[in-house]
Design a protein around this motif. Sequence first.
Motif, PDB file in Angstrom:
ATOM      1  N   ASP A   1      -4.334  12.580  -1.370  1.00 54.84           N
ATOM      2  CA  ASP A   1      -4.976  13.039  -2.601  1.00 54.84           C
ATOM      3  C   ASP A   1      -6.462  13.267  -2.323  1.00 54.84           C
ATOM      4  OD1 ASP A   1      -5.216  13.698  -5.298  1.00 54.84           O
ATOM      5  OD2 ASP A   1      -5.576  11.609  -5.908  1.00 54.84           O
ATOM      6  N   VAL A   2      -7.048  14.263  -2.951  1.00 53.83           N
ATOM      7  CA  VAL A   2      -8.457  14.656  -2.708  1.00 53.83           C
ATOM      8  C   VAL A   2      -8.639  14.742  -1.188  1.00 53.83           C
ATOM      9  CG1 VAL A   2     -10.874  14.253  -3.300  1.00 53.83           C
ATOM     10  CG2 VAL A   2      -9.101  13.375  -4.814  1.00 53.83           C
ATOM     11  N   PHE A   3      -7.948  15.702  -0.605  1.00 55.68           N
ATOM     12  CA  PHE A   3      -7.814  15.827   0.856  1.00 55.68           C
ATOM     13  C   PHE A   3      -9.173  15.747   1.562  1.00 55.68           C
ATOM     14  CE2 PHE A   3      -6.889  17.542   4.972  1.00 55.68           C
ATOM     15  CZ  PHE A   3      -5.619  17.074   5.226  1.00 55.68           C
ATOM     16  N   HIS A   4      -9.248  14.873   2.564  1.00 58.88           N
ATOM     17  CA  HIS A   4     -10.514  14.672   3.278  1.00 58.88           C
ATOM     18  C   HIS A   4     -10.299  14.645   4.793  1.00 58.88           C
ATOM     19  CE1 HIS A   4      -9.474  10.457   3.931  1.00 58.88           C
ATOM     20  NE2 HIS A   4      -9.297  10.284   2.636  1.00 58.88           N
ATOM     21  N   VAL A   5     -11.406  14.529   5.540  1.00 54.95           N
ATOM     22  CA  VAL A   5     -11.328  14.663   7.001  1.00 54.95           C
ATOM     23  C   VAL A   5     -10.534  13.519   7.648  1.00 54.95           C
ATOM     24  CG1 VAL A   5     -13.501  13.512   7.637  1.00 54.95           C
ATOM     25  CG2 VAL A   5     -12.691  15.483   8.977  1.00 54.95           C
ATOM     26  N   GLY A   6     -10.490  12.339   7.011  1.00 54.68           N
ATOM     27  CA  GLY A   6      -9.662  11.249   7.535  1.00 54.68           C
ATOM     28  C   GLY A   6      -8.188  11.644   7.517  1.00 54.68           C
ATOM     29  N   HIS A   7      -7.775  12.362   6.489  1.00 53.05           N
ATOM     30  CA  HIS A   7      -6.400  12.875   6.390  1.00 53.05           C
ATOM     31  C   HIS A   7      -6.141  13.896   7.501  1.00 53.05           C
ATOM     32  CE1 HIS A   7      -6.626  11.943   1.795  1.00 53.05           C
ATOM     33  NE2 HIS A   7      -6.184  10.897   2.453  1.00 53.05           N
ATOM     34  N   LEU A   8      -7.085  14.816   7.670  1.00 54.02           N
ATOM     35  CA  LEU A   8      -6.931  15.845   8.705  1.00 54.02           C
ATOM     36  C   LEU A   8      -6.795  15.202  10.082  1.00 54.02           C
ATOM     37  CD1 LEU A   8      -6.908  18.838   9.496  1.00 54.02           C
ATOM     38  CD2 LEU A   8      -9.411  18.717   9.656  1.00 54.02           C
ATOM     39  N   ARG A   9      -7.653  14.235  10.377  1.00 57.20           N
ATOM     40  CA  ARG A   9      -7.636  13.607  11.710  1.00 57.20           C
ATOM     41  C   ARG A   9      -6.323  12.882  11.988  1.00 57.20           C
ATOM     42  NH1 ARG A   9     -10.949  16.928  12.855  1.00 57.20           N
ATOM     43  NH2 ARG A   9     -13.180  16.586  12.653  1.00 57.20           N
TER      44      ARG A   9
ATOM     45  N   ARG B   1       3.264   3.885  -9.772  1.00 57.08           N
ATOM     46  CA  ARG B   1       3.843   2.543  -9.621  1.00 57.08           C
ATOM     47  C   ARG B   1       3.019   1.690  -8.672  1.00 57.08           C
ATOM     48  NH1 ARG B   1       8.845   5.229  -9.053  1.00 57.08           N
ATOM     49  NH2 ARG B   1       9.042   4.723  -6.863  1.00 57.08           N
ATOM     50  N   LYS B   2       2.535   2.312  -7.582  1.00 58.44           N
ATOM     51  CA  LYS B   2       1.885   1.568  -6.506  1.00 58.44           C
ATOM     52  C   LYS B   2       0.423   1.260  -6.805  1.00 58.44           C
ATOM     53  CE  LYS B   2       1.242   3.741  -2.657  1.00 58.44           C
ATOM     54  NZ  LYS B   2       1.414   4.584  -1.464  1.00 58.44           N
ATOM     55  N   LYS B   3      -0.307   2.262  -7.349  1.00 61.50           N
ATOM     56  CA  LYS B   3      -1.757   2.102  -7.524  1.00 61.50           C
ATOM     57  C   LYS B   3      -2.184   2.009  -8.985  1.00 61.50           C
ATOM     58  CE  LYS B   3      -2.940   4.477  -3.209  1.00 61.50           C
ATOM     59  NZ  LYS B   3      -3.710   5.544  -2.545  1.00 61.50           N
ATOM     60  N   GLY B   4      -1.234   2.229  -9.890  1.00 60.13           N
ATOM     61  CA  GLY B   4      -1.544   2.115 -11.302  1.00 60.13           C
ATOM     62  C   GLY B   4      -2.338   3.287 -11.855  1.00 60.13           C
ATOM     63  N   ARG B   5      -2.449   4.373 -11.075  1.00 64.30           N
ATOM     64  CA  ARG B   5      -3.069   5.583 -11.613  1.00 64.30           C
ATOM     65  C   ARG B   5      -2.417   6.827 -10.997  1.00 64.30           C
ATOM     66  NH1 ARG B   5      -5.986   8.170  -7.866  1.00 64.30           N
ATOM     67  NH2 ARG B   5      -6.972   6.963  -6.211  1.00 64.30           N
ATOM     68  N   GLU B   6      -2.511   7.938 -11.755  1.00 64.57           N
ATOM     69  CA  GLU B   6      -1.987   9.215 -11.265  1.00 64.57           C
ATOM     70  C   GLU B   6      -2.946   9.747 -10.207  1.00 64.57           C
ATOM     71  OE1 GLU B   6       0.569  11.204 -12.384  1.00 64.57           O
ATOM     72  OE2 GLU B   6       1.043  10.563 -14.422  1.00 64.57           O
ATOM     73  N   PRO B   7      -2.449  10.411  -9.188  1.00 56.96           N
ATOM     74  CA  PRO B   7      -3.363  11.071  -8.252  1.00 56.96           C
ATOM     75  C   PRO B   7      -4.155  12.174  -8.967  1.00 56.96           C
ATOM     76  CG  PRO B   7      -1.116  10.995  -7.393  1.00 56.96           C
ATOM     77  CD  PRO B   7      -1.046  10.563  -8.817  1.00 56.96           C
ATOM     78  N   VAL B   8      -5.314  12.545  -8.424  1.00 57.36           N
ATOM     79  CA  VAL B   8      -6.127  13.629  -8.988  1.00 57.36           C
ATOM     80  C   VAL B   8      -5.342  14.943  -8.914  1.00 57.36           C
ATOM     81  CG1 VAL B   8      -8.256  14.977  -8.694  1.00 57.36           C
ATOM     82  CG2 VAL B   8      -8.302  12.481  -8.406  1.00 57.36           C
ATOM     83  N   PHE B   9      -4.750  15.198  -7.764  1.00 55.36           N
ATOM     84  CA  PHE B   9      -3.957  16.416  -7.578  1.00 55.36           C
ATOM     85  C   PHE B   9      -2.469  16.069  -7.651  1.00 55.36           C
ATOM     86  CE2 PHE B   9      -7.935  17.527  -5.252  1.00 55.36           C
ATOM     87  CZ  PHE B   9      -8.330  18.545  -6.098  1.00 55.36           C
ATOM     88  N   SER B  10      -1.697  16.969  -8.257  1.00 57.81           N
ATOM     89  CA  SER B  10      -0.265  16.727  -8.453  1.00 57.81           C
ATOM     90  C   SER B  10       0.477  16.765  -7.116  1.00 57.81           C
ATOM     91  CB  SER B  10       0.323  17.783  -9.384  1.00 57.81           C
ATOM     92  OG  SER B  10       0.403  19.023  -8.695  1.00 57.81           O
ATOM     93  N   GLU B  11       1.682  16.241  -7.118  1.00 55.95           N
ATOM     94  CA  GLU B  11       2.490  16.234  -5.890  1.00 55.95           C
ATOM     95  C   GLU B  11       2.706  17.655  -5.363  1.00 55.95           C
ATOM     96  OE1 GLU B  11       5.726  13.961  -7.561  1.00 55.95           O
ATOM     97  OE2 GLU B  11       6.863  15.764  -8.078  1.00 55.95           O
ATOM     98  N   ARG B  12       2.875  18.608  -6.254  1.00 53.17           N
ATOM     99  CA  ARG B  12       3.077  20.007  -5.803  1.00 53.17           C
ATOM    100  C   ARG B  12       1.834  20.530  -5.109  1.00 53.17           C
ATOM    101  NH1 ARG B  12       5.660  24.057 -10.042  1.00 53.17           N
ATOM    102  NH2 ARG B  12       4.847  25.373  -8.390  1.00 53.17           N
ATOM    103  N   GLU B  13       0.662  20.215  -5.689  1.00 53.57           N
ATOM    104  CA  GLU B  13      -0.603  20.657  -5.086  1.00 53.57           C
ATOM    105  C   GLU B  13      -0.837  19.960  -3.752  1.00 53.57           C
ATOM    106  OE1 GLU B  13      -3.075  21.636  -9.195  1.00 53.57           O
ATOM    107  OE2 GLU B  13      -2.923  19.558  -8.523  1.00 53.57           O
ATOM    108  N   ARG B  14      -0.605  18.635  -3.703  1.00 54.14           N
ATOM    109  CA  ARG B  14      -0.821  17.880  -2.466  1.00 54.14           C
ATOM    110  C   ARG B  14       0.125  18.353  -1.369  1.00 54.14           C
ATOM    111  NH1 ARG B  14       0.576  12.912  -3.290  1.00 54.14           N
ATOM    112  NH2 ARG B  14       1.318  13.088  -5.442  1.00 54.14           N
ATOM    113  N   MET B  15       1.377  18.654  -1.741  1.00 55.08           N
ATOM    114  CA  MET B  15       2.338  19.175  -0.745  1.00 55.08           C
ATOM    115  C   MET B  15       1.912  20.552  -0.243  1.00 55.08           C
ATOM    116  SD  MET B  15       6.003  18.096  -2.356  1.00 55.08           S
ATOM    117  CE  MET B  15       7.032  18.538  -0.956  1.00 55.08           C
TER     118      MET B  15
END
Length: 135
Positions: A15-23, A47-61
Motif C-alpha cells: 500500500d502507498v507503494f514505496h522504494v522498500g517495496h520495489l527493492r 482484520r490484521k491492521k484494523g484499517r483499510e489500505p489507502v489504495f484498494s486491492e485492485r489498485e495495489r494489484m
Amino acid sequence: MPGMARTVITFGTFDVFHVGHLRVIERAAALGDRLVVGVSADALNLRKKGREPVFSERERMAIVAALKPVHEVFLEESLELKRDYIRQYAADVLVMGDDWKGRFDEMGDVCEVVYLPRTPAISTTALIEKISGIA
Ligand code: CTP
C-alpha cells in the motif's frame, strides 16, 4: 536442471507503494526466473491492521503487476492459505521480509524459504504518518 524455471513467490500489502517495496520485489525476482506476488486483500488488512489500505486491492494489484520483475499477481485472501498458494503457483522459493523471520520455516518441506532484510527507514505506516503531519 536445464529447462526448469525457478518460481519465486512473495506476499505483501504494497500500500502507498514505496522504494522498500520495489527493492524487495527486485531482490525476490533475482532469486529465480519467474516472480509471483500475492497482494493482500482489503478485508485481510482490515482484520490484521484494523484499517483499510489507502489504495484498494485492485489498485495495489495493478501497480505491482505493472512492475518489470513481476510475472503474475494474485489476491491473497487469507494468511492461512500460504501453503496452498505455494502449491498452486508451483513456487520453488518463498521470499518474505525479515520482519517475518522464522515465521514461515514450516514451509521448508514444500519450498525453500528466504528472508530478505528490509530497506531501512521506510514503511507505509511511517509515510502515512509523515504525510498526515504536513497539513
Ligand atoms: N519491505 C521492505 N522494506 C521496507 C518495507 C517493506 O523490504 N522498508 C517489504 C516487506 O518486508 C514485505 C513487502 O515489502 O516483504 C511488503 O510489505 P508491506 O507490509 O506491504 O509494507 P510496509 O511498508 O512494511 O507496510 P506497513 O508500514 O503498513 O507495515
